[in-house]
Design an enzyme around this catalytic site. Structure first.
Site, PDB file in Angstrom:
ATOM      1  N   LYS A   1       0.850  -1.197   0.000  1.00  0.00           N
ATOM      2  CA  LYS A   1       0.000   0.000   0.000  1.00  0.00           C
ATOM      3  C   LYS A   1       0.884   1.245   0.000  1.00  0.00           C
ATOM      4  O   LYS A   1       1.821   1.353   0.789  1.00  0.00           O
ATOM      5  CB  LYS A   1      -0.888   0.027   1.244  1.00  0.00           C
ATOM      6  CG  LYS A   1      -1.726   1.307   1.367  1.00  0.00           C
ATOM      7  CD  LYS A   1      -2.637   1.273   2.586  1.00  0.00           C
ATOM      8  CE  LYS A   1      -1.938   1.675   3.867  1.00  0.00           C
ATOM      9  NZ  LYS A   1      -1.806   3.152   4.048  1.00  0.00           N
TER      10      LYS A   1
ATOM     11  N   MET B   1      -5.336   6.681  -2.017  1.00  0.00           N
ATOM     12  CA  MET B   1      -5.456   8.125  -2.219  1.00  0.00           C
ATOM     13  C   MET B   1      -6.744   8.707  -1.643  1.00  0.00           C
ATOM     14  O   MET B   1      -6.898   9.910  -1.557  1.00  0.00           O
ATOM     15  CB  MET B   1      -5.380   8.451  -3.718  1.00  0.00           C
ATOM     16  CG  MET B   1      -3.994   8.373  -4.301  1.00  0.00           C
ATOM     17  SD  MET B   1      -2.921   9.714  -3.702  1.00  0.00           S
ATOM     18  CE  MET B   1      -1.975   8.878  -2.455  1.00  0.00           C
ATOM     19  N   LYS B   2      -7.696   7.855  -1.302  1.00  0.00           N
ATOM     20  CA  LYS B   2      -8.975   8.323  -0.741  1.00  0.00           C
ATOM     21  C   LYS B   2      -9.491   9.543  -1.502  1.00  0.00           C
ATOM     22  O   LYS B   2      -9.759  10.601  -0.933  1.00  0.00           O
ATOM     23  CB  LYS B   2      -8.833   8.641   0.741  1.00  0.00           C
ATOM     24  CG  LYS B   2      -8.403   7.445   1.576  1.00  0.00           C
ATOM     25  CD  LYS B   2      -8.417   7.766   3.054  1.00  0.00           C
ATOM     26  CE  LYS B   2      -7.912   6.617   3.908  1.00  0.00           C
ATOM     27  NZ  LYS B   2      -6.460   6.407   3.799  1.00  0.00           N
ATOM     28  N   LEU B   3      -9.630   9.386  -2.804  1.00  0.00           N
ATOM     29  CA  LEU B   3     -10.017  10.517  -3.652  1.00  0.00           C
ATOM     30  C   LEU B   3     -11.414  11.031  -3.309  1.00  0.00           C
ATOM     31  O   LEU B   3     -12.319  10.251  -3.030  1.00  0.00           O
ATOM     32  CB  LEU B   3     -10.002  10.101  -5.125  1.00  0.00           C
ATOM     33  CG  LEU B   3      -8.660   9.651  -5.713  1.00  0.00           C
ATOM     34  CD1 LEU B   3      -8.846   9.232  -7.170  1.00  0.00           C
ATOM     35  CD2 LEU B   3      -7.616  10.753  -5.615  1.00  0.00           C
ATOM     36  N   LEU B   4     -11.550  12.330  -3.337  1.00  0.00           N
ATOM     37  CA  LEU B   4     -12.866  12.954  -3.207  1.00  0.00           C
ATOM     38  C   LEU B   4     -12.783  14.340  -3.828  1.00  0.00           C
ATOM     39  O   LEU B   4     -12.022  15.186  -3.385  1.00  0.00           O
ATOM     40  CB  LEU B   4     -13.290  13.072  -1.735  1.00  0.00           C
ATOM     41  CG  LEU B   4     -14.663  13.711  -1.512  1.00  0.00           C
ATOM     42  CD1 LEU B   4     -15.763  12.913  -2.196  1.00  0.00           C
ATOM     43  CD2 LEU B   4     -14.975  13.835  -0.033  1.00  0.00           C
TER      44      LEU B   4
ATOM     45  N   HIS C   1     -16.074  14.753 -12.276  1.00  0.00           N
ATOM     46  CA  HIS C   1     -15.243  14.808 -13.476  1.00  0.00           C
ATOM     47  C   HIS C   1     -13.755  14.717 -13.117  1.00  0.00           C
ATOM     48  O   HIS C   1     -12.983  13.998 -13.749  1.00  0.00           O
ATOM     49  CB  HIS C   1     -15.527  16.121 -14.230  1.00  0.00           C
ATOM     50  CG  HIS C   1     -14.673  16.310 -15.437  1.00  0.00           C
ATOM     51  ND1 HIS C   1     -14.932  15.665 -16.630  1.00  0.00           N
ATOM     52  CD2 HIS C   1     -13.541  17.040 -15.637  1.00  0.00           C
ATOM     53  CE1 HIS C   1     -13.998  16.006 -17.511  1.00  0.00           C
ATOM     54  NE2 HIS C   1     -13.151  16.840 -16.934  1.00  0.00           N
TER      55      HIS C   1
ATOM     56  N   THR D   1     -10.764   4.098  10.083  1.00  0.00           N
ATOM     57  CA  THR D   1     -10.676   3.260  11.291  1.00  0.00           C
ATOM     58  C   THR D   1     -10.200   4.038  12.512  1.00  0.00           C
ATOM     59  O   THR D   1     -10.271   3.542  13.626  1.00  0.00           O
ATOM     60  CB  THR D   1      -9.728   2.051  11.094  1.00  0.00           C
ATOM     61  OG1 THR D   1      -8.504   2.523  10.535  1.00  0.00           O
ATOM     62  CG2 THR D   1     -10.338   1.006  10.203  1.00  0.00           C
TER      63      THR D   1
ATOM     64  N   GLN E   1      -5.009   3.568  15.872  1.00  0.00           N
ATOM     65  CA  GLN E   1      -6.302   3.076  15.393  1.00  0.00           C
ATOM     66  C   GLN E   1      -7.148   2.735  16.615  1.00  0.00           C
ATOM     67  O   GLN E   1      -6.673   2.060  17.516  1.00  0.00           O
ATOM     68  CB  GLN E   1      -6.109   1.799  14.564  1.00  0.00           C
ATOM     69  CG  GLN E   1      -5.029   1.915  13.523  1.00  0.00           C
ATOM     70  CD  GLN E   1      -5.589   2.209  12.149  1.00  0.00           C
ATOM     71  OE1 GLN E   1      -6.758   2.538  12.005  1.00  0.00           O
ATOM     72  NE2 GLN E   1      -4.766   2.104  11.152  1.00  0.00           N
TER      73      GLN E   1
ATOM     74  N   ARG F   1       2.251  -0.635  10.713  1.00  0.00           N
ATOM     75  CA  ARG F   1       3.087  -0.444  11.903  1.00  0.00           C
ATOM     76  C   ARG F   1       3.678  -1.736  12.490  1.00  0.00           C
ATOM     77  O   ARG F   1       4.871  -1.784  12.773  1.00  0.00           O
ATOM     78  CB  ARG F   1       2.252   0.290  12.958  1.00  0.00           C
ATOM     79  CG  ARG F   1       3.071   0.894  14.056  1.00  0.00           C
ATOM     80  CD  ARG F   1       2.217   1.786  14.905  1.00  0.00           C
ATOM     81  NE  ARG F   1       1.645   2.879  14.125  1.00  0.00           N
ATOM     82  CZ  ARG F   1       1.107   3.961  14.658  1.00  0.00           C
ATOM     83  NH1 ARG F   1       1.049   4.079  15.960  1.00  0.00           N
ATOM     84  NH2 ARG F   1       0.621   4.912  13.902  1.00  0.00           N
TER      85      ARG F   1
END
Length: 235
Positions: A39, A67-70, A74, A121, A191, A212
């Site tokens: 990752k 990348m947790k795109l938001l 477009h 998390t 976490q 970790r």
């Protein structure tokens, strides 16, 4: 189900949460053939990580691009098209319905598995409320899992604590990737919602993300072998 070592290797994703490419390369060399999936998150992506992604893929490793795109649909779609061309195996985006649909359309015809992030998390109920969400982590995760399935996503990312319940929501075909995995008897780290490897697989996780406990171990290879053994235990 009976799972051999090889498929456990395919299911273990090592999070390269290290400050620079040099350390990441060192770790990948140390872990050798034991690990086939890595990752890469923000930290490496913005320090020469794109070239490193290509190096990993050339070395026949799989890459989970976290990348947790938001963004507007477009913009996300264009990013997904380019990421798909890299040969990355998995990509995360926040599980907002229209964004997911746009991403699915953009990834069509590629091997890229799109994952919807349900709830981070590190967040508990108080954190969610502070961020303006009325739902509990569980309720929000359910809603987003359902929306990910409806959008045609390849899978979801969720806490292992919700895995069993979410597996029922998404069915057996979608990937369910769980971070916050800690081997038996280890520290939780930052976490709040963690689980042991075997337990997470038994709960319905398809892939485990471990960072970790491996990268901070005195001997990362020994730590990895221990986790793979824990994954196989009880199959």
């Amino acid at each position: 189900g009976v799972v051999d070592d090889n498929s456990n290797r395919e299911r273990l994703i090592v999070g390269l949460d290290v400050p620079n490419i040099k350390q990441a390369e060192k770790l990948v060399t140390q872990l050798g053939d034991e690990v086939s999936f890595y990752k890469i998150g923000y930290q490496l992506a913005f320090s020469g990580g794109m070239d490193f992604v290509q190096d990993l893929i050339q070395a026949r490793k799989k890459v989970f691009f976290d990348m947790k795109l938001l963004d507007i649909d477009h913009t996300v779609a264009r990013a997904v098209e380019n990421i798909a061309k890299l040969g990355v195996s998995m990509l995360t985006l926040h599980a907002y319905p229209t964004v997911m649909k746009a991403a699915v359309a953009a990834a069509k015809g590629s091997d890229l598995c799109l994952l919807g992030v349900t709830v981070l998390t590190s967040m508990d109920e108080a954190d969610l409320h502070n961020a303006g969400y009325k739902d509990s982590p569980k309720k929000l995760a359910f809603k987003r899992a359902e929306q990910a399935r409806e959008a045609g996503m390849g899978g979801i990312v969720s806490s292992a604590l919700e895995a069993a319940a979410l597996r029922k929501v998404i069915g057996s075909d979608m990937a369910l990737v769980t971070p916050g995995i800690r081997p038996m008897g280890s520290d939780k780290g930052d976490q709040k919602r963690v689980m042991a490897p075997r337990q997470a697989l038994d709960s319905g996780a398809s892939h485990l993300v471990v960072a970790r406990p491996i990268i901070q171990a005195d001997d990362p290879l020994v730590a990895t072998k221990k986790i793979l053994a824990e994954m196989a235990d009880g199959c």
